[in-house]
Scaffold this motif. Structure first.
Motif, PDB file in Angstrom:
ATOM      1  N   TRP A 119       3.805   1.782  14.117  1.00 54.15           N
ATOM      2  CA  TRP A 119       3.393   2.163  12.923  1.00 54.15           C
ATOM      3  C   TRP A 119       4.518   1.852  11.802  1.00 54.15           C
ATOM      4  CZ3 TRP A 119      -0.780   6.439  12.448  1.00 54.15           C
ATOM      5  CH2 TRP A 119      -1.047   6.580  10.937  1.00 54.15           C
ATOM      6  N   VAL A 120       4.406   0.805  10.878  1.00 52.23           N
ATOM      7  CA  VAL A 120       5.372   0.693   9.752  1.00 52.23           C
ATOM      8  C   VAL A 120       5.168   1.450   8.777  1.00 52.23           C
ATOM      9  CG1 VAL A 120       6.658  -1.081   8.490  1.00 52.23           C
ATOM     10  CG2 VAL A 120       5.922  -1.615  10.768  1.00 52.23           C
ATOM     11  N   SER A 121       5.940   2.440   8.397  1.00 53.85           N
ATOM     12  CA  SER A 121       5.601   3.416   7.110  1.00 53.85           C
ATOM     13  C   SER A 121       6.575   3.153   6.316  1.00 53.85           C
ATOM     14  CB  SER A 121       5.530   4.866   7.699  1.00 53.85           C
ATOM     15  OG  SER A 121       6.991   5.191   8.109  1.00 53.85           O
ATOM     16  N   VAL A 122       7.653   2.214   6.285  1.00 52.21           N
ATOM     17  CA  VAL A 122       8.750   2.194   5.348  1.00 52.21           C
ATOM     18  C   VAL A 122       8.172   0.940   4.382  1.00 52.21           C
ATOM     19  CG1 VAL A 122      11.173   1.712   4.735  1.00 52.21           C
ATOM     20  CG2 VAL A 122      10.386   2.932   7.007  1.00 52.21           C
ATOM     21  N   LEU A 123       7.363   1.500   3.551  1.00 56.02           N
ATOM     22  CA  LEU A 123       6.707   0.250   2.919  1.00 56.02           C
ATOM     23  C   LEU A 123       6.374   0.832   1.324  1.00 56.02           C
ATOM     24  CD1 LEU A 123       4.144  -1.185   5.441  1.00 56.02           C
ATOM     25  CD2 LEU A 123       5.955  -2.656   4.391  1.00 56.02           C
ATOM     26  N   ASP A 124       6.129  -0.196   0.676  1.00 53.94           N
ATOM     27  CA  ASP A 124       5.448   0.192  -0.599  1.00 53.94           C
ATOM     28  C   ASP A 124       3.838  -0.066  -0.819  1.00 53.94           C
ATOM     29  OD1 ASP A 124       4.565   0.206  -3.478  1.00 53.94           O
ATOM     30  OD2 ASP A 124       6.233  -0.733  -4.412  1.00 53.94           O
ATOM     31  N   PRO A 125       3.246   0.933  -0.379  1.00 58.05           N
ATOM     32  CA  PRO A 125       1.769   0.672  -0.517  1.00 58.05           C
ATOM     33  C   PRO A 125       0.977   0.032  -1.429  1.00 58.05           C
ATOM     34  CG  PRO A 125       2.055   2.919  -0.482  1.00 58.05           C
ATOM     35  CD  PRO A 125       3.335   2.267  -0.545  1.00 58.05           C
ATOM     36  N   ASP A 126       1.403   0.303  -2.711  1.00 56.53           N
ATOM     37  CA  ASP A 126       0.892  -0.011  -3.933  1.00 56.53           C
ATOM     38  C   ASP A 126       1.202  -1.881  -4.104  1.00 56.53           C
ATOM     39  OD1 ASP A 126      -0.296   2.194  -4.629  1.00 56.53           O
ATOM     40  OD2 ASP A 126       1.404   2.548  -5.968  1.00 56.53           O
ATOM     41  N   GLN A 127       2.335  -2.235  -3.761  1.00 55.92           N
ATOM     42  CA  GLN A 127       2.780  -3.516  -3.712  1.00 55.92           C
ATOM     43  C   GLN A 127       2.121  -4.179  -2.270  1.00 55.92           C
ATOM     44  OE1 GLN A 127       4.941  -5.310  -5.693  1.00 55.92           O
ATOM     45  NE2 GLN A 127       4.021  -7.000  -4.819  1.00 55.92           N
ATOM     46  N   LEU A 128       1.998  -3.622  -1.208  1.00 55.22           N
ATOM     47  CA  LEU A 128       1.392  -4.273  -0.104  1.00 55.22           C
ATOM     48  C   LEU A 128      -0.365  -4.568  -0.668  1.00 55.22           C
ATOM     49  CD1 LEU A 128       1.813  -5.350   2.666  1.00 55.22           C
ATOM     50  CD2 LEU A 128       0.593  -3.233   3.376  1.00 55.22           C
ATOM     51  N   ALA A 129      -0.777  -3.527  -1.158  1.00 55.97           N
ATOM     52  CA  ALA A 129      -2.114  -3.833  -1.628  1.00 55.97           C
ATOM     53  C   ALA A 129      -2.516  -4.930  -2.627  1.00 55.97           C
ATOM     54  CB  ALA A 129      -2.604  -2.322  -2.232  1.00 55.97           C
ATOM     55  N   ARG A 130      -1.222  -5.080  -3.456  1.00 55.84           N
ATOM     56  CA  ARG A 130      -1.604  -6.048  -4.630  1.00 55.84           C
ATOM     57  C   ARG A 130      -1.297  -7.658  -3.628  1.00 55.84           C
ATOM     58  NH1 ARG A 130       1.190  -2.302  -7.527  1.00 55.84           N
ATOM     59  NH2 ARG A 130       3.170  -3.327  -7.140  1.00 55.84           N
ATOM     60  N   ASP A 131      -0.229  -7.521  -2.942  1.00 52.52           N
ATOM     61  CA  ASP A 131       0.117  -8.660  -2.202  1.00 52.52           C
ATOM     62  C   ASP A 131      -1.284  -9.253  -1.359  1.00 52.52           C
ATOM     63  OD1 ASP A 131       2.467  -9.047  -3.164  1.00 52.52           O
ATOM     64  OD2 ASP A 131       3.601  -7.664  -1.481  1.00 52.52           O
ATOM     65  N   LEU A 132      -2.005  -8.219  -0.789  1.00 49.48           N
ATOM     66  CA  LEU A 132      -3.009  -8.431   0.176  1.00 49.48           C
ATOM     67  C   LEU A 132      -4.417  -8.698  -0.739  1.00 49.48           C
ATOM     68  CD1 LEU A 132      -2.308  -6.248   3.355  1.00 49.48           C
ATOM     69  CD2 LEU A 132      -1.741  -8.764   2.744  1.00 49.48           C
ATOM     70  N   ALA A 133      -4.381  -8.386  -1.985  1.00 50.98           N
ATOM     71  CA  ALA A 133      -5.626  -8.477  -2.762  1.00 50.98           C
ATOM     72  C   ALA A 133      -6.819  -7.512  -2.295  1.00 50.98           C
ATOM     73  CB  ALA A 133      -6.083  -9.826  -2.950  1.00 50.98           C
ATOM     74  N   VAL A 134      -6.407  -6.447  -1.835  1.00 57.05           N
ATOM     75  CA  VAL A 134      -7.602  -5.339  -1.583  1.00 57.05           C
ATOM     76  C   VAL A 134      -8.192  -4.742  -2.779  1.00 57.05           C
ATOM     77  CG1 VAL A 134      -6.358  -5.245   0.583  1.00 57.05           C
ATOM     78  CG2 VAL A 134      -6.237  -3.382  -1.114  1.00 57.05           C
ATOM     79  N   PRO A 135      -9.421  -4.279  -2.538  1.00 61.14           N
ATOM     80  CA  PRO A 135     -10.059  -3.494  -3.704  1.00 61.14           C
ATOM     81  C   PRO A 135      -9.317  -2.356  -4.123  1.00 61.14           C
ATOM     82  CG  PRO A 135     -11.733  -4.083  -1.828  1.00 61.14           C
ATOM     83  CD  PRO A 135     -10.499  -4.403  -1.452  1.00 61.14           C
ATOM     84  N   ALA A 136      -9.394  -1.958  -5.475  1.00 64.11           N
ATOM     85  CA  ALA A 136      -8.566  -1.121  -6.053  1.00 64.11           C
ATOM     86  C   ALA A 136      -9.021   0.333  -5.264  1.00 64.11           C
ATOM     87  CB  ALA A 136      -9.072  -0.631  -7.343  1.00 64.11           C
ATOM     88  N   ASP A 137     -10.005   0.634  -4.703  1.00 65.39           N
ATOM     89  CA  ASP A 137     -10.511   1.971  -3.959  1.00 65.39           C
ATOM     90  C   ASP A 137      -9.965   1.842  -2.517  1.00 65.39           C
ATOM     91  OD1 ASP A 137     -11.779   2.503  -6.217  1.00 65.39           O
ATOM     92  OD2 ASP A 137     -13.755   1.730  -5.340  1.00 65.39           O
ATOM     93  N   TRP A 138      -9.355   0.959  -2.134  1.00 66.12           N
ATOM     94  CA  TRP A 138      -8.901   1.107  -0.659  1.00 66.12           C
ATOM     95  C   TRP A 138      -7.191   1.396  -0.792  1.00 66.12           C
ATOM     96  CZ3 TRP A 138      -9.922  -3.879   2.479  1.00 66.12           C
ATOM     97  CH2 TRP A 138     -11.521  -4.181   2.817  1.00 66.12           C
ATOM     98  N   GLN A 139      -6.809   2.519   0.092  1.00 60.64           N
ATOM     99  CA  GLN A 139      -5.818   3.125   0.012  1.00 60.64           C
ATOM    100  C   GLN A 139      -5.196   2.888   1.471  1.00 60.64           C
ATOM    101  OE1 GLN A 139      -4.018   4.660  -2.438  1.00 60.64           O
ATOM    102  NE2 GLN A 139      -5.973   4.150  -3.631  1.00 60.64           N
ATOM    103  N   LEU A 140      -3.992   2.462   1.665  1.00 63.58           N
ATOM    104  CA  LEU A 140      -3.292   1.929   2.775  1.00 63.58           C
ATOM    105  C   LEU A 140      -3.176   3.272   3.674  1.00 63.58           C
ATOM    106  CD1 LEU A 140      -1.768  -0.309   4.363  1.00 63.58           C
ATOM    107  CD2 LEU A 140       0.342   0.566   3.434  1.00 63.58           C
ATOM    108  N   ILE A 141      -3.362   3.094   4.992  1.00 66.56           N
ATOM    109  CA  ILE A 141      -3.064   4.156   5.999  1.00 66.56           C
ATOM    110  C   ILE A 141      -1.870   3.685   6.696  1.00 66.56           C
ATOM    111  CG2 ILE A 141      -4.080   5.341   7.854  1.00 66.56           C
ATOM    112  CD1 ILE A 141      -5.398   6.322   5.278  1.00 66.56           C
ATOM    113  N   GLY A 142      -1.982   2.575   7.118  1.00 70.59           N
ATOM    114  CA  GLY A 142      -0.712   2.081   7.803  1.00 70.59           C
ATOM    115  C   GLY A 142      -0.714   0.523   8.133  1.00 70.59           C
ATOM    116  N   TYR A 143       0.286   0.251   8.453  1.00 67.66           N
ATOM    117  CA  TYR A 143       0.670  -1.434   8.723  1.00 67.66           C
ATOM    118  C   TYR A 143       1.077  -1.277  10.347  1.00 67.66           C
ATOM    119  CZ  TYR A 143       1.902  -6.175   8.442  1.00 67.66           C
ATOM    120  OH  TYR A 143       2.075  -7.715   8.463  1.00 67.66           O
TER     121      TYR A 143
END
Length: 225
Positions: free
Chosen positions: A169-193
């Motif tokens: 479980w990789v938790s050392v991440l910027d979740p907002d940046q990852l969401a942008r990079d993966l082009a996910v809907p705005a209502d999705w929140q990262l739980i884990g990579y």
């Protein structure tokens, strides 16, 4: 109680209806102890049938209001993997700056991601605005949707371990940046990579504990009110 009511010496009573026998419970305890956060993977591919079998465990998870808010992205393309790895490396460098002295040295020596080696990588999100479940339980505690996704990840994790696979479980991440990079809907929140693959070694204790980063509590603290 009359001695005639007791089970014969050397014989245990049958488990209650719905309970599993002691052999199963011992195996379950072993599975949970061997469920470690893996960062060191072999590069061998993961059989797709095995992965699919493990992913089915997610659908067995409890979810608030039966909302099933988990949203899963498989990260296969070089572009997506490069973006995730770059995200980790930047976040990890920033985290290192928050430590000093011996602790900084220990942190710098930790391997906190298997993103370069793991053959399977997933980004798991929670759909915070899903209409499924009609808001039951989430109107008062909306965070329950995210907890539901964590429960699903836990079942997936145990299923992987039962197949001999490991998860990191990789938790050392910027979740907002990852969401942008993966082009996910705005209502999705990262739980884990999550990095998934065959572990280089098996262990029944956390690597961070073995390396002296932190110690676990000897007993579970429980308070009474």
């Amino acid at each position: 109680m009359d001695s005639r009511d007791l089970p014969p010496s050397g014989h245990s009573q049958e488990p209650p209806e719905g309970a599993f026998d002691s052999g199963f419970r011992d195996q379950l305890d072993l599975l949970m102890r061997m469920r470690r956060d893996v960062r060191r993977f072999r590069k061998d591919p993961v059989d797709e049938a095995v992965l699919a079998r493990c992913l089915k465990a997610i659908q067995q998870a409890p979810s608030v209001g039966l909302s099933e808010p988990w949203r899963i992205l498989r990260i296969d393309s070089d572009a997506a993997r490069d973006a995730a790895l770059r995200n980790f490396e930047q976040a990890n460098a920033a985290a290192l700056e928050g430590y000093s002295g011996d602790q900084a040295t220990r942190y710098a020596g930790l391997k906190l991601s298997g993103m370069r080696e793991a053959p399977v990588q997933l980004a798991v999100f929670c759909d915070d605005e899903t209409n499924q479940g009609h808001g039951l339980g989430a109107a008062t505690m909306p965070e329950m949707r995210r907890y539901s996704v964590v429960c699903a990840v836990t079942l997936f994790w145990l299923s992987l371990r039962a197949e001999g696979l490991g998860l990191g479980w990789v938790s050392v991440l910027d979740p907002d940046q990852l969401a942008r990079d993966l082009a996910v809907p705005a209502d999705w929140q990262l739980i884990g990579y999550f990095c998934i693959g065959w572990p280089q070694e098996l262990a029944d204790s956390p690597e961070l504990e073995r390396l002296g980063w932190e110690s676990r509590c000897a007993a579970l603290p429980i308070e009474t009110r």
